[in-house]
Design an enzyme around this catalytic site. Structure first.
Site, PDB file in Angstrom:
ATOM      1  N   GLU A 132      69.898  45.087  34.902  1.00 57.05           N
ATOM      2  CA  GLU A 132      68.908  44.101  35.083  1.00 57.05           C
ATOM      3  C   GLU A 132      68.415  43.976  35.400  1.00 57.05           C
ATOM      4  OE1 GLU A 132      66.691  41.988  38.119  1.00 57.05           O
ATOM      5  OE2 GLU A 132      67.255  44.169  38.133  1.00 57.05           O
TER       6      GLU A 132
ATOM      7  N   ASP B 113      72.959  48.628  38.597  1.00 54.86           N
ATOM      8  CA  ASP B 113      71.954  49.350  38.146  1.00 54.86           C
ATOM      9  C   ASP B 113      71.036  49.962  38.816  1.00 54.86           C
ATOM     10  OD1 ASP B 113      71.264  46.868  37.615  1.00 54.86           O
ATOM     11  OD2 ASP B 113      70.142  47.275  35.436  1.00 54.86           O
TER      12      ASP B 113
END
Length: 367
Positions: free
Chosen positions: A135, A76
């Site tokens: 994350e 991400d």
């Protein structure tokens, strides 16, 4: 924006980085990139067991090697800021660079791992690849939590390498982080009759003075110098322009070296503000805490990585997921292309040569 979801893992890792960057993958929106990574691993690698778990893609070999190396990276990014699709250009100081959201944090690191998985014929170690989601948002959503809870056997290894940006240097361990809120209370009154009130903001004066005068400790651990910091990161209080406030607070962040536990870090913060806390003027509430990670460079698998990097390593400032592996007893380091100071910026960019340098370094180590 999703320009293409077809990934060529054997291609130049610079081109692979660009292909990953062009798959938009803001946190909680990683399905497309996870689909592309899973398909590429299944179609273009051999000898890997591959597992899809939500928007996490895991792959591992079982060649009976003496050691297992974990290569882990998040898929991400922070929200796009008009910096997609990727583009290459010549920077006056950095040379050939690749621009785009996630080029630094951390799709160039992911690209290196994927490229090596497809092009290493006979690695000297068994490999586990972990590509995970979420994350960049609150830690409770981090995909590693789900793996640790539901697939703990996938986190077994002798050393873990996180592809976080380090400009191609090994950044060992990481600092711990502790956030506390120091609060005061008082009595409201009209500011024209201030003597009838008890100003809560004024009671923070001692706290702020101590923060301004704080001298940060520096400590050397296994040749890595960690520098601590105790800082005010937020301030709240006030009711209206003509009211003496009856409540105020200051949020304090303590970044501590990994030779302290969270409990020891909290004890230190309490010691710094002992006089304020002793008389009840100020109260302390812990709002967030995460342990640091020791470098672990003396472990044979980690020492071999340092040797492959020609002894180029330094301490990691800030907190990363190496702490999660360290808590499991696995030495872990950060190693990836890109300047961490450029992460999350509109002009996020990575020098092309750093991507190739990290690829060559890890190829040498894993071979």
């Amino acid at each position: 924006m999703c320009v293409s979801t077809a990934l060529d893992l054997a291609a130049d890792p610079v081109e692979l980085t660009a292909a990953l960057v062009d798959i938009e993958s803001e946190s909680r929106n990683e399905t497309a990139i996870a689909d592309a990574v899973e398909a590429a691993l299944r179609e273009q690698t051999t000898g890997f067991e591959i597992l899809r778990h939500g928007n996490r893609v895991l792959a591992r070999t079982d060649r009976g090697r003496a050691q297992r190396v974990i290569l882990a990276g998040h898929l991400d990014t922070v929200p796009v800021a008009g910096n997609l699709p990727s583009r290459r250009e010549t920077h006056p100081e950095e040379g050939d660079v690749l621009h785009g959201c996630g080029t630094v944090d951390m799709k160039s690191g992911d690209a290196v791992f994927l490229h090596l998985a497809a092009t290493l014929d006979e690695p000297a170690h068994d490999l586990t690849l972990i590509f995970y989601d979420c994350e960049e948002i609150a830690a409770e959503f981090n995909g590693l939590n789900d793996i640790e809870r539901e697939l703990p056997e996938w986190l077994a290894g002798d050393v873990a390498i996180l592809g976080e940006p380090t400009a191609g240097l090994i950044e060992a361990g990481c600092q711990g982080t502790l956030r506390v809120r120091l609060s005061t209370s008082g009595t409201r009154s009209h500011s024209a009759r201030s003597w009838m009130g008890d100003n809560a903001i004024h009671k923070l004066g001692g706290v702020l003075t101590k923060l301004a005068a704080y001298e940060a400790r520096r400590v050397d651990i296994e040749g890595c110098e960690y520098r601590e910091g105790l800082s005010a990161v937020g301030l709240g209080g006030g009711v209206a322009g003509n009211v003496i406030p009856d409540a105020a607070h200051v949020d304090v962040n303590f970044r501590f070296a990994p030779d302290r536990s969270v409990e020891q870090a909290l004890d230190h913060v309490r010691e710094v503000f002992a006089t304020d806390l002793a008389d009840g003027t100020v109260t302390l509430e812990v709002t967030d805490a995460a342990a640091g990670a020791l470098p672990g460079l003396a472990h044979p698998a980690a020492a071999a990585l340092v040797e492959a990097a020609q002894g180029r390593f330094r301490a990691k400032y800030g907190w990363t997921d190496v702490s999660r592996f360290s808590a499991l007893g696995i030495p872990a380091v950060n190693l990836g292309p890109g300047d961490p100071n450029l992460a999350h910026r509109v002009d996020e960019r990575v020098p092309v040569e750093q991507i190739r340098m990290v690829t060559d370094l890890l190829r040498s180590y894993l071979s």
